[in-house]
Design a protein around this motif. Sequence first.
Motif, PDB file in Angstrom:
ATOM      1  N   LEU A   4       0.825  -1.209   0.000  1.00 34.77           N
ATOM      2  CA  LEU A   4       0.000   0.000   0.000  1.00 34.77           C
ATOM      3  C   LEU A   4       0.857   1.256   0.000  1.00 34.77           C
ATOM      4  O   LEU A   4       0.480   2.275  -0.578  1.00 34.77           O
ATOM      5  N   LYS A  12      -7.907   4.277  -5.966  1.00 31.59           N
ATOM      6  CA  LYS A  12      -8.567   3.249  -5.155  1.00 31.59           C
ATOM      7  C   LYS A  12      -7.914   1.894  -5.439  1.00 31.59           C
ATOM      8  O   LYS A  12      -7.754   1.499  -6.581  1.00 31.59           O
ATOM      9  N   PHE A  33      -9.111  -3.074   7.689  1.00 28.80           N
ATOM     10  CA  PHE A  33      -8.185  -3.532   6.658  1.00 28.80           C
ATOM     11  C   PHE A  33      -8.300  -5.051   6.518  1.00 28.80           C
ATOM     12  O   PHE A  33      -7.612  -5.794   7.203  1.00 28.80           O
ATOM     13  N   ASP A  38     -11.729  -1.945  -0.183  1.00 27.98           N
ATOM     14  CA  ASP A  38     -11.121  -0.884  -0.981  1.00 27.98           C
ATOM     15  C   ASP A  38     -10.471   0.136  -0.062  1.00 27.98           C
ATOM     16  O   ASP A  38     -11.021   0.484   0.984  1.00 27.98           O
ATOM     17  N   VAL A  39      -9.307   0.618  -0.479  1.00 25.26           N
ATOM     18  CA  VAL A  39      -8.555   1.590   0.314  1.00 25.26           C
ATOM     19  C   VAL A  39      -7.949   2.622  -0.640  1.00 25.26           C
ATOM     20  O   VAL A  39      -7.555   2.289  -1.752  1.00 25.26           O
ATOM     21  N   THR A  40      -7.908   3.881  -0.193  1.00 27.82           N
ATOM     22  CA  THR A  40      -7.351   4.971  -0.993  1.00 27.82           C
ATOM     23  C   THR A  40      -6.341   5.741  -0.159  1.00 27.82           C
ATOM     24  O   THR A  40      -6.639   6.125   0.970  1.00 27.82           O
ATOM     25  N   VAL A  51      -5.052   7.179   5.015  1.00 29.85           N
ATOM     26  CA  VAL A  51      -5.799   6.398   4.035  1.00 29.85           C
ATOM     27  C   VAL A  51      -7.284   6.450   4.348  1.00 29.85           C
ATOM     28  O   VAL A  51      -7.691   6.644   5.494  1.00 29.85           O
ATOM     29  N   LYS A  52      -8.079   6.298   3.323  1.00 33.36           N
ATOM     30  CA  LYS A  52      -9.525   6.259   3.479  1.00 33.36           C
ATOM     31  C   LYS A  52      -9.953   4.812   3.271  1.00 33.36           C
ATOM     32  O   LYS A  52      -9.631   4.203   2.251  1.00 33.36           O
ATOM     33  N   ILE A  53     -10.630   4.273   4.273  1.00 34.54           N
ATOM     34  CA  ILE A  53     -11.138   2.905   4.197  1.00 34.54           C
ATOM     35  C   ILE A  53     -12.495   2.860   4.878  1.00 34.54           C
ATOM     36  O   ILE A  53     -12.661   3.381   5.983  1.00 34.54           O
ATOM     37  N   LYS A  54     -13.474   2.303   4.182  1.00 34.14           N
ATOM     38  CA  LYS A  54     -14.844   2.191   4.709  1.00 34.14           C
ATOM     39  C   LYS A  54     -15.345   3.520   5.259  1.00 34.14           C
ATOM     40  O   LYS A  54     -15.816   3.619   6.390  1.00 34.14           O
ATOM     41  N   SER A  57     -11.129   7.926   7.715  1.00 31.91           N
ATOM     42  CA  SER A  57      -9.717   8.238   7.471  1.00 31.91           C
ATOM     43  C   SER A  57      -8.902   7.656   8.613  1.00 31.91           C
ATOM     44  O   SER A  57      -9.252   7.832   9.779  1.00 31.91           O
TER      45      SER A  57
END
Length: 70
Positions: A4, A12, A33, A38-40, A51-54, A57
Motif C-alpha cells: 500500500l 482506489k 483492513f 477498498d482503500v485509498t 488512508v480512506k477505508i470504509k 480516514s
Amino acid sequence: MMPLSMADYGEKKTIVRITGQEETKHHLENLGFVEGADVTVVSKLGGNLIVKIKNSSVAISIAVANKIMV
C-alpha cells in the motif's frame, strides 16, 4: 501486487493480502483492513500515510502500510 505504501494518491486499491504477525493482522482487521476491502491513499506525511477505508480516514505508518498488499 504491491505494498500500500507504493500506491498513488487518490487511486482506489483493493486489499489482496495482509502480511506480518498475527497481532498486527488482528489490529488492522479491527480498523477495517481486510482482504477485498477498498482503500485509498489520501496523503503521506512524515513517514505516515493517511488512508480512506470504509468511509473513515486512518493514519498508519509506512512500516504497517508495507504489510498491506494491494
